[in-house]
Enzyme design. Structure first.
Site, PDB file in Angstrom:
ATOM      1  N   GLU A  46       0.829  -1.192   0.000  1.00  0.00           N
ATOM      2  CA  GLU A  46       0.000   0.000   0.000  1.00  0.00           C
ATOM      3  C   GLU A  46       0.875   1.259   0.000  1.00  0.00           C
ATOM      4  O   GLU A  46       1.791   1.398   0.804  1.00  0.00           O
ATOM      5  CB  GLU A  46      -0.894   0.035   1.242  1.00  0.00           C
ATOM      6  CG  GLU A  46      -1.746   1.298   1.325  1.00  0.00           C
ATOM      7  CD  GLU A  46      -2.383   1.499   2.689  1.00  0.00           C
ATOM      8  OE1 GLU A  46      -3.462   2.106   2.764  1.00  0.00           O
ATOM      9  OE2 GLU A  46      -1.787   1.047   3.697  1.00  0.00           O
ATOM     10  N   CYS A  72      -7.134  -2.189   5.781  1.00  0.00           N
ATOM     11  CA  CYS A  72      -6.045  -2.068   6.762  1.00  0.00           C
ATOM     12  C   CYS A  72      -6.586  -1.550   8.088  1.00  0.00           C
ATOM     13  O   CYS A  72      -7.166  -0.462   8.149  1.00  0.00           O
ATOM     14  CB  CYS A  72      -4.955  -1.136   6.238  1.00  0.00           C
ATOM     15  SG  CYS A  72      -3.593  -0.927   7.407  1.00  0.00           S
ATOM     16  N   GLY A  82      -6.775 -14.309   3.597  1.00  0.00           N
ATOM     17  CA  GLY A  82      -6.776 -14.545   5.035  1.00  0.00           C
ATOM     18  C   GLY A  82      -6.628 -15.997   5.434  1.00  0.00           C
ATOM     19  O   GLY A  82      -6.807 -16.341   6.604  1.00  0.00           O
ATOM     20  N   GLY A  83      -6.259 -16.859   4.470  1.00  0.00           N
ATOM     21  CA  GLY A  83      -6.215 -18.287   4.765  1.00  0.00           C
ATOM     22  C   GLY A  83      -4.878 -18.834   5.203  1.00  0.00           C
ATOM     23  O   GLY A  83      -4.752 -20.049   5.445  1.00  0.00           O
ATOM     24  N   ALA A 133      -0.960 -13.862   1.572  1.00  0.00           N
ATOM     25  CA  ALA A 133      -0.084 -12.875   2.209  1.00  0.00           C
ATOM     26  C   ALA A 133       1.031 -13.579   2.972  1.00  0.00           C
ATOM     27  O   ALA A 133       2.106 -13.835   2.438  1.00  0.00           O
ATOM     28  CB  ALA A 133      -0.892 -11.957   3.121  1.00  0.00           C
TER      29      ALA A 133
END
Length: 488
Positions: free
Chosen positions: A42, A115, A214-215, A241
């Site tokens: 970002e 975020c 998100g896993g 991520a």
């Protein structure tokens, strides 16, 4: 506007945007291992709007450079059709301005709406946008209408499934190409379970691609788990991520590469694209994780340069070879550029090889001040400075015009101000006029300044207005200029 890029968000494995991780070396490494799309970290709209777009001929990159010369965003042709630029913004017009700035160098634009960090939410960005659907709609609609590349956004889920689905439906109507959903609420952290049911409800409620995120903690431990997570969420694609931060070869169908090989591959990209050592060190520490207390981990932690990092991973020779290659390339380009400068140079420009060293002059006295006073004394128009910046090394050169003659230094300087002072010195020396150096003896500008100060003190003691009429102000105050520096 019609999207004119082949970027598609269905059936993709995507590197998620991660602060301090999603820089160019990590993005390229993820692509090498099989990622289909990579998001940059970002970047805040206000910071990007201060940047200049610079072609880096040595590295063959496009750099967005801040006023302090820091590289805010670097990209290259290798990823141009697959990198999505993520920005933090809370203003539609600023977001559009940034999107237009980078549009030709990226495959898509993303707005961060997930975020939860305070630095983001305090500025009404990130997860703070989730409570302001009108602003979300304004930003996304403005981007979709204003640029030709696909627009996406990344959100977190709201306290209720119904509210989350309603928000996503409203977002879908803006015309965005896809939406990434981190399956956690803004107050939840990685140790909390990811809400696959909410992502699934969203996937079933909208027609645009939904990217599940998100896993890493609950599902994704190896390549095969990516599909398991996708099936559990009914999503079109999966965004990874932390699992990718720990080992980017998570994208590799054949399975993980040995971590040592992964880190060495990463370092090769670091050297190839001149990544800052602090960022390199951070990413390697994330890869080492439990091994940070080993001898190698402690050496990495102590490293204070890219060269020292290379030595930790037994790549000292590779560092020397790569550095030598780029120095040779830089020298070759500089020579070529100098030859072109010489061929295009105006023969009427008077040149000398000089630099301005402020240590050689009294405080607050500069060659530009001397030149300005000389012009006023001789009834010439005030000096006009034209400054250019060289893309190769971002150095500056200035040409000053005085009495219809032009003067410049043949040496390039690191700032516009220094280049202008050097040009003034060339002019003064060519004219045989004092330039104010300490070695020249008594400085009449300093004496004039002292007399002015004394006169103001006397006026104040007699109760007169200390404010000096404009026509009586000392005529040696240096002129300032807001002249934009044109690209060379």
């Amino acid at each position: 506007m019609t999207v004119n890029t082949p970027l598609c968000f269905r059936g993709k494995k995507i590197l998620a945007p991660m602060v301090r991780v999603g820089t160019l070396p990590m993005r390229l490494l993820a692509l090498d291992y099989g990622a289909d799309i990579v998001y940059c970290e970002e970047l805040i709209d206000i910071k990007m709007l201060q940047c200049k777009r610079v072609i880096n001929e040595v590295l063959e990159t496009v750099d967005f450079v801040a006023p302090n010369e820091r590289i805010v965003f670097r990209t290259c042709e290798r990823e141009r059709e697959r990198v999505v630029f993520q920005m933090g913004s809370a203003d539609a017009e600023r977001a559009l301005a940034v999107a237009k700035l980078v549009e030709s160098d990226v495959a898509g634009i993303d707005i961060n709406m997930g975020c939860p960090k305070e630095y983001s939410t305090k500025a009404s960005m990130g997860a703070a946008l989730l409570s302001d659907p009108d602003k979300i709609e304004s930003i996304l609609t403005t981007l979709v209408k204003g640029i030709c590349k696909p627009v996406t956004c990344k959100i977190r889920i709201l306290p209720s499934v119904e509210d989350t689905v309603n928000l996503v439906k409203r977002i879908e109507k803006t015309g965005i190409a896809a939406i990434a959903v981190h399956g956690r609420k803004k107050e939840e952290r990685p140790q909390h379970p990811v809400h696959c049911d909410v992502i699934k409800a969203i996937s079933e409620a909208v027609s645009i691609p939904v990217i599940a995120n998100g896993g890493s903690h609950d599902f994704i431990k190896e390549y095969a788990d990516i599909e398991t997570f996708q099936q559990a969420t009914a999503a079109s694609s999966v965004m990874i991520a932390r699992a990718a931060m720990w080992n980017p070869s998570i994208f590799r169908k054949e399975g993980f590469c040995p971590l040592k090989d992964v880190m060495q591959d990463y370092i090769k990209y670091v050297l190839r694209y001149d990544n800052h050592y602090t960022n390199t060190k951070y990413c390697l520490c994330q890869m080492l994780r439990e091994q940070l207390e080993t001898t190698q981990g402690k050496k990495l932690h102590a490293a204070q340069s890219t060269q020292e990092i290379c030595e930790v991973f037994e790549m000292g020779d590779f560092y020397e070879e790569t550095t030598a290659i780029f120095e040779t390339k830089k020298t070759s380009l500089e020579t070529k550029m100098q030859d072109e400068d010489d061929q295009m140079e105006d023969p009427d420009v008077i040149k000398m090889a000089v630099r301005f060293d402020k240590r050689e002059y009294p405080p607050q006295i500069t060659p530009k001040m001397y030149l300005l006073e000389w012009c006023r004394k001789e009834k010439h128009p005030q000096p006009v400075y034209e400054t250019v910046q060289r893309p190769l090394d971002r150095l500056f050169c200035s040409v000053v015009t005085v009495a219809e003659r032009k003067y410049r230094s043949t040496l390039w300087d690191k700032s516009k101000k220094l280049a202008e002072q050097a040009a003034a010195i060339v002019c003064l020396r060519a004219l045989g006029v004092p330039e104010g150096k300490l070695c020249e003896g008594e400085n009449h500008l300093i004496n004039k300044r002292k007399r002015g100060d004394q006169e103001r003190l006397i006026s104040r003691d007699h109760g007169e207005d200390p404010a000096e009429p404009s026509h009586k102000k000392a005529n040696f105050i240096e002129e300032t200029s807001d002249m934009n520096v044109p690209k060379m």
